[in-house]
Scaffold this motif. Sequence first.
Motif, short mmCIF file in Angstrom:
data_model
loop_
_atom_site.label_atom_id
_atom_site.label_comp_id
_atom_site.label_asym_id
_atom_site.label_seq_id
_atom_site.Cartn_x
_atom_site.Cartn_y
_atom_site.Cartn_z
N GLY A 123 9.08 -3.79 -2.00
CA GLY A 123 8.07 -3.06 -2.76
C GLY A 123 6.95 -2.65 -1.83
O GLY A 123 6.79 -1.47 -1.52
N HIS A 124 6.20 -3.58 -1.36
CA HIS A 124 5.17 -3.36 -0.35
C HIS A 124 5.46 -4.29 0.82
O HIS A 124 5.38 -5.52 0.67
CB HIS A 124 3.77 -3.70 -0.88
CG HIS A 124 3.33 -2.85 -2.04
ND1 HIS A 124 2.17 -3.11 -2.75
CD2 HIS A 124 3.90 -1.77 -2.63
CE1 HIS A 124 2.03 -2.21 -3.71
NE2 HIS A 124 3.07 -1.39 -3.66
N PRO A 125 5.81 -3.76 2.00
CA PRO A 125 5.89 -4.62 3.18
C PRO A 125 4.58 -5.41 3.36
O PRO A 125 3.50 -4.93 3.01
CB PRO A 125 6.11 -3.63 4.32
CG PRO A 125 6.80 -2.47 3.66
CD PRO A 125 6.18 -2.37 2.29
N VAL A 126 4.69 -6.61 3.88
CA VAL A 126 3.54 -7.52 3.99
C VAL A 126 2.48 -6.93 4.92
O VAL A 126 2.79 -6.47 6.02
CB VAL A 126 4.01 -8.88 4.53
CG1 VAL A 126 2.82 -9.78 4.88
CG2 VAL A 126 4.92 -9.56 3.51
N ARG A 127 1.22 -6.95 4.46
CA ARG A 127 0.12 -6.42 5.27
C ARG A 127 -0.69 -7.57 5.86
O ARG A 127 -1.05 -8.51 5.15
CB ARG A 127 -0.77 -5.50 4.43
CG ARG A 127 -0.06 -4.22 4.03
CD ARG A 127 -0.91 -3.34 3.16
NE ARG A 127 -1.26 -3.98 1.90
CZ ARG A 127 -1.59 -3.30 0.79
NH1 ARG A 127 -1.64 -2.00 0.80
NH2 ARG A 127 -1.91 -3.95 -0.29
N LEU A 128 -0.98 -7.45 7.13
CA LEU A 128 -1.66 -8.52 7.88
C LEU A 128 -2.89 -7.94 8.57
O LEU A 128 -2.83 -6.84 9.11
CB LEU A 128 -0.66 -9.11 8.89
CG LEU A 128 -1.06 -10.30 9.75
CD1 LEU A 128 0.18 -11.15 10.05
CD2 LEU A 128 -1.68 -9.83 11.05
N VAL A 129 -3.98 -8.69 8.53
CA VAL A 129 -5.23 -8.26 9.18
C VAL A 129 -5.83 -9.44 9.95
O VAL A 129 -5.88 -10.56 9.43
CB VAL A 129 -6.26 -7.75 8.14
CG1 VAL A 129 -7.61 -7.49 8.80
CG2 VAL A 129 -5.76 -6.48 7.46
N ASP A 130 -6.26 -9.20 11.17
CA ASP A 130 -7.03 -10.19 11.92
C ASP A 130 -8.49 -10.05 11.47
O ASP A 130 -9.13 -9.04 11.76
CB ASP A 130 -6.90 -9.93 13.42
CG ASP A 130 -7.61 -11.00 14.26
OD1 ASP A 130 -8.60 -11.59 13.77
OD2 ASP A 130 -7.18 -11.25 15.39
N ALA A 131 -8.97 -11.06 10.75
CA ALA A 131 -10.32 -11.00 10.17
C ALA A 131 -11.29 -11.89 10.93
O ALA A 131 -12.29 -12.33 10.37
CB ALA A 131 -10.28 -11.39 8.70
N THR A 132 -11.01 -12.12 12.20
CA THR A 132 -11.94 -12.93 13.00
C THR A 132 -13.32 -12.26 13.05
O THR A 132 -14.35 -12.92 12.88
CB THR A 132 -11.39 -13.11 14.42
OG1 THR A 132 -10.08 -13.69 14.34
CG2 THR A 132 -12.30 -13.99 15.25
N GLU A 133 -13.32 -10.95 13.29
CA GLU A 133 -14.58 -10.21 13.30
C GLU A 133 -14.97 -9.84 11.87
O GLU A 133 -14.13 -9.44 11.06
CB GLU A 133 -14.44 -8.93 14.14
CG GLU A 133 -14.01 -9.18 15.58
CD GLU A 133 -15.05 -10.00 16.36
OE1 GLU A 133 -16.24 -9.90 16.01
OE2 GLU A 133 -14.66 -10.72 17.29
N GLY A 134 -16.24 -9.99 11.58
CA GLY A 134 -16.71 -9.79 10.21
C GLY A 134 -16.46 -8.40 9.66
O GLY A 134 -16.31 -8.22 8.46
#
Length: 368
Positions: free
Chosen positions: A194-205
């Motif tokens: 359906g939706h491929p998994v989305r990943l984000v590096d959220a180390t920076e605000g």
Amino acid sequence: MTSTHGRGLLHLAAAVDQPVAGPQALFDADLYVESARLAESGGLDFVTLGDSFARPGPDALGVLARVAPATARIGLVPTVTTTHTEPFHVQAAVATLDWVSGGRAGWQLDVSATEAEARLFGRRRAVPGDELWREAGEVADVAARLWDSREDDAELRDVAAGRFVDRGKLHHVDFEGATFSVKGPSTVPRPPQGHPVRLVDATEGQARQTAARYADVVLVRAVSAAQAGAVRDELRVAAKDLGRDPDELRVLASLVVDLGGGEHAAEPGHGGGGPRPSVHGPLYRGGPVDLAELITTWHTSGVVDGFHLVPAEPRRDLERLVNGTVALLQHRSLFRTFYPGRTLREHLGLARPVNQYAGPVVAAGGAS
């Protein structure tokens, strides 16, 4: 398998970048296949491959498309930047990776912030990070709409009837963003997940609001359990405020790991001393047993849902991670010994999203 520790199942991922490889080895597909297969033998949730316009190197999405048929279960997550790339093409490429991998694709969103990267395209000047991450959120939004723009059963391919697609199950997204617009529908059928998994590096605000709204998996480069836990709590609160279920977020601590040559810390003060800051991010230097202890401690205390581990020396450290640390965690019943499902969403315990455009099914007689 269910975990008896922590808030949920432990999730583990590894990077398959080849930072110390020579110029020829950098383009050797066999190295990436070998690393992904090794990670798969340990039951890891997924592997990542970084990419950017700030350095020469192979296209991460293209490389993992090569890895897909050489593996069977492990998730494949390339970095695809959103700043200078065309959103329609990005979503189609990620959807295609999901198809060719049988539902194992992810997508790490990133932005291109430098003037040098902007000059490569010549379309516009570099802009502040906040604007780039707002645009990245719009790209994530329109990608999801495009993935839904063809309902799951829209494809007919009925040669005898002369019908290729059910046009009633195609949808125009009609998206108007700050820097682009997209009409749709997508040219690629709705992906297996359906939706491929989305990943984000959220180390920076700057990335956190985008991560809280759109990410399935969030990476946090943290030097302590307290730091990782604070960011996780912040993300969960933000996700709830945005109308999301916080339990649908998986927050992984991202560490560079140098597992040296022994079973325990190579240097006094490391291992049990925890990660330390380095130019490449938080660095954990110790042995496989030390790393298993850190993973156990952080996860059972509930500060993270898992770990994303970046081997300092790819071949040595990934092998020691899988055959040492992971084996020990499996022995302690803290990590899976087999894949219970086939898709990356199943590995992560995430539901397949409902199509936002599909209406209720009307049964015979008019009941819905």
